[in-house]
Motif scaffolding. Structure first.
Motif, PDB file in Angstrom:
ATOM      1  N   LYS A 189       0.760  -1.344  -0.070  1.00  0.00           N
ATOM      2  CA  LYS A 189       0.041  -0.008  -0.137  1.00  0.00           C
ATOM      3  C   LYS A 189       0.694   1.357  -0.021  1.00  0.00           C
ATOM      4  N   GLU A 190       2.024   1.136   0.809  1.00  0.00           N
ATOM      5  CA  GLU A 190       3.005   2.418   0.708  1.00  0.00           C
ATOM      6  C   GLU A 190       3.535   2.699  -0.326  1.00  0.00           C
ATOM      7  N   SER A 191       3.953   1.627  -1.213  1.00  0.00           N
ATOM      8  CA  SER A 191       4.550   1.772  -2.420  1.00  0.00           C
ATOM      9  C   SER A 191       3.937   2.085  -3.596  1.00  0.00           C
ATOM     10  N   LEU A 192       2.617   1.853  -3.618  1.00  0.00           N
ATOM     11  CA  LEU A 192       1.932   2.296  -5.015  1.00  0.00           C
ATOM     12  C   LEU A 192       0.794   3.327  -4.620  1.00  0.00           C
ATOM     13  N   LYS A 193       0.503   3.879  -5.917  1.00  0.00           N
ATOM     14  CA  LYS A 193      -0.578   4.895  -6.105  1.00  0.00           C
ATOM     15  C   LYS A 193      -1.963   4.158  -6.384  1.00  0.00           C
ATOM     16  N   ILE A 194      -1.740   3.233  -7.189  1.00  0.00           N
ATOM     17  CA  ILE A 194      -3.209   2.763  -7.339  1.00  0.00           C
ATOM     18  C   ILE A 194      -3.668   1.981  -6.074  1.00  0.00           C
ATOM     19  N   PRO A 195      -5.007   2.018  -5.951  1.00  0.00           N
ATOM     20  CA  PRO A 195      -5.715   1.419  -4.902  1.00  0.00           C
ATOM     21  C   PRO A 195      -5.210  -0.207  -4.645  1.00  0.00           C
ATOM     22  N   VAL A 196      -4.995  -0.437  -3.368  1.00  0.00           N
ATOM     23  CA  VAL A 196      -4.562  -1.875  -2.910  1.00  0.00           C
ATOM     24  C   VAL A 196      -5.661  -2.530  -1.969  1.00  0.00           C
ATOM     25  N   ILE A 197      -6.119  -3.547  -2.345  1.00  0.00           N
ATOM     26  CA  ILE A 197      -7.252  -4.393  -1.615  1.00  0.00           C
ATOM     27  C   ILE A 197      -6.458  -5.422  -0.724  1.00  0.00           C
ATOM     28  N   ALA A 198      -6.706  -5.307   0.519  1.00  0.00           N
ATOM     29  CA  ALA A 198      -6.186  -6.515   1.404  1.00  0.00           C
ATOM     30  C   ALA A 198      -7.152  -7.943   1.600  1.00  0.00           C
ATOM     31  N   ASN A 199      -6.226  -8.888   1.563  1.00  0.00           N
ATOM     32  CA  ASN A 199      -6.743 -10.254   1.483  1.00  0.00           C
ATOM     33  C   ASN A 199      -6.067 -11.038   2.567  1.00  0.00           C
ATOM     34  N   GLY A 200      -6.644 -11.737   3.504  1.00  0.00           N
ATOM     35  CA  GLY A 200      -6.233 -12.838   3.995  1.00  0.00           C
ATOM     36  C   GLY A 200      -6.610 -12.641   5.730  1.00  0.00           C
ATOM     37  N   ASP A 201      -7.220 -13.811   6.166  1.00  0.00           N
ATOM     38  CA  ASP A 201      -7.393 -14.018   7.542  1.00  0.00           C
ATOM     39  C   ASP A 201      -8.420 -12.987   8.079  1.00  0.00           C
ATOM     40  N   VAL A 202      -9.376 -12.659   7.155  1.00  0.00           N
ATOM     41  CA  VAL A 202     -10.323 -11.635   8.221  1.00  0.00           C
ATOM     42  C   VAL A 202     -11.756 -12.611   8.293  1.00  0.00           C
ATOM     43  N   PHE A 203     -11.999 -12.834   9.478  1.00  0.00           N
ATOM     44  CA  PHE A 203     -13.127 -13.577   9.839  1.00  0.00           C
ATOM     45  C   PHE A 203     -14.161 -12.875  10.756  1.00  0.00           C
ATOM     46  N   THR A 204     -13.761 -11.818  11.070  1.00  0.00           N
ATOM     47  CA  THR A 204     -14.572 -11.157  12.295  1.00  0.00           C
ATOM     48  C   THR A 204     -14.487  -9.585  11.725  1.00  0.00           C
ATOM     49  N   VAL A 205     -15.505  -8.781  12.528  1.00  0.00           N
ATOM     50  CA  VAL A 205     -15.418  -7.319  12.291  1.00  0.00           C
ATOM     51  C   VAL A 205     -14.041  -6.694  12.971  1.00  0.00           C
ATOM     52  N   GLU A 206     -13.766  -7.462  13.922  1.00  0.00           N
ATOM     53  CA  GLU A 206     -12.491  -6.902  14.684  1.00  0.00           C
ATOM     54  C   GLU A 206     -11.178  -7.204  13.797  1.00  0.00           C
ATOM     55  N   ASP A 207     -11.176  -8.464  13.013  1.00  0.00           N
ATOM     56  CA  ASP A 207     -10.235  -8.657  11.991  1.00  0.00           C
ATOM     57  C   ASP A 207     -10.383  -7.469  10.970  1.00  0.00           C
ATOM     58  N   PHE A 208     -11.477  -7.041  10.817  1.00  0.00           N
ATOM     59  CA  PHE A 208     -11.556  -6.066   9.404  1.00  0.00           C
ATOM     60  C   PHE A 208     -10.923  -4.929  10.099  1.00  0.00           C
ATOM     61  N   ILE A 209     -11.330  -4.536  11.384  1.00  0.00           N
ATOM     62  CA  ILE A 209     -10.839  -3.274  11.775  1.00  0.00           C
ATOM     63  C   ILE A 209      -9.273  -3.367  11.780  1.00  0.00           C
ATOM     64  N   GLU A 210      -8.923  -4.327  12.377  1.00  0.00           N
ATOM     65  CA  GLU A 210      -7.124  -4.560  12.569  1.00  0.00           C
ATOM     66  C   GLU A 210      -6.654  -4.426  11.220  1.00  0.00           C
TER      67      GLU A 210
END
Ligand SMILES: Cc1cc2nc3c(=O)[nH]c(=O)nc-3n(C[C@H](O)[C@H](O)[C@H](O)COP(=O)(O)O)c2cc1C
Length: 325
Positions: A189-210
């Motif tokens: 994310k820090e190295s690109l200007k285009i949008p970056v979507i994060a994926n991996g291990d999001v199972f709960t709302v708390e994971d999403f926030i983190e």
């Protein structure tokens, strides 16, 4: 929290899972975008019947997109121009550079492409010149811990005009094991200007926030976390809107299984529906008390009537044993 409000929440392409019915359900619960499972460009060119079914996007779907995989730029171009460009309801194409499965990897497709940045350069140029639709590339952090090259692959995508990238924070060698590396996602994310979507291990709302706080990514893609739990989209959306969310009850889960069953029957015949639904039922019931036996029993049943009857019995059992305690 306000800085999280405009983050996109996407349904991942999931082979054998994200069919029409499941995508419609995820849209209902708030998925901003959904994707078909990965479809081979070779099969697209050869007009394979099964592939046409995988590609089918119903009128009920407003945010569905197609994921493809392949290796040969000429075939990629042909498949897009002949098969995907004519589809007005498809706004985006996702290109798979993350699949770790041996039979895909052996063919030099999926995550194997990350070994060959020159070819990634050629493919991403081809993708962009073949269509006016938005394009994303979905990749991993690298082949293994010693050869992580996600920053290089991300840069190639950006330089060649790819609209955004999706990164699964694991290497090919990890398959789906170990923890996804959210620090690597942050670096991308820090190295690109285009949008970056994060994926991996999001199972709960708390994971999403983190994951959002850690990576500062532009959105998140949910995968195993929504298998049997499409409600996670709603939990996250409710949290973003109101700062709270309420988990669904077992009654709602059982109703949801039935709804998905009926919806799947609109797209598949009885036999395929039963087969498809068995695994979903297993996932949906996973979190409920004493569900192991029910899950095993479902796998022996062959019709909607039998499965619905079993679900009703289980619902009554929960009502007596849990609600009235
Ligand atoms: C059953 C299954 C099927 C998958 N199929 C695809 C696919 O067709 N295309 C793709 O890009 N990724 C596929 N993936 C990977 C997921 O989209 C996602 O990147 C991965 O599961 C990591 O996210 P998670 O840790 O939240 O599950 C699949 C994963 C699973 C578990």
């Amino acid at each position: 929290m306000s800085e999280l409000k405009n983050k996109e929440i996407l349904l991942a392409p999931l082979a054998g899972v994200t069919d029409n019915a499941f995508r419609i359900i995820c849209e209902k619960y708030g998925a901003d975008k959904t994707f078909t499972e990965m479809i081979s460009v070779n099969a697209l060119i050869y007009d394979n019947r099964q592939t046409n079914e995988l590609m089918y996007i119903s009128e009920k779907e407003k945010r569905a997109n197609i994921q493809i995989f392949g290796r040969d730029p000429e075939k990629i171009e042909r498949a897009i121009k002949e098969k995907i460009n004519p589809l007005e309801n498809v706004k985006e194409i996702s290109f798979n550079m993350g699949c770790p499965a041996p039979k895909i990897f052996k063919n030099g497709e999926g995550s194997a492409l990350m070994k060959d940045p020159n070819l990634v350069n050629e493919i991403t140029k081809t993708l962009v010149k073949s269509t006016d639709k938005r394009i994303n590339v979905k990749f991993r952090t690298g082949i293994d811990e010693l050869s992580k090259n996600f920053l290089e692959i991300g840069k190639i995508c950006e330089d060649n005009g790819i609209d955004y990238v999706i990164i699964h924070g694991r290497t090919r060698e990890q398959y789906y094991q170990g923890k996804a590396n959210w620090q690597d996602i942050k670096k991308l994310k820090e190295s690109l200007k285009i949008p970056v979507i994060a994926n991996g291990d999001v199972f709960t709302v708390e994971d999403f926030i983190e994951i959002m706080e850690t990576t500062k990514a532009d959105g998140v893609m949910l995968a195993r976390g929504i298998m049997g739990n499409p409600f996670l989209f709603k939990y996250i959306k409710d949290y973003l809107a109101n700062g709270t969310y309420k988990k669904v009850s077992y009654k709602e889960i059982i109703e949801q299984i039935k709804d998905q069953y009926e919806l799947t029957l609109k797209f598949k015949d009885e036999l395929l529906t039963v087969n498809q639904m068995r695994k979903h039922v297993g996932w949906y019931l996973k979190s409920l008390p004493n569900a192991t036996k029910i899950r095993a029993k479902v796998n022996t049943l062959k019709s909607k009537e039998e499965i619905f009857k079993l679900l009703d019995e289980y619902k009554n059992y929960l009502e007596v044993n849990y609600d009235r305690k």
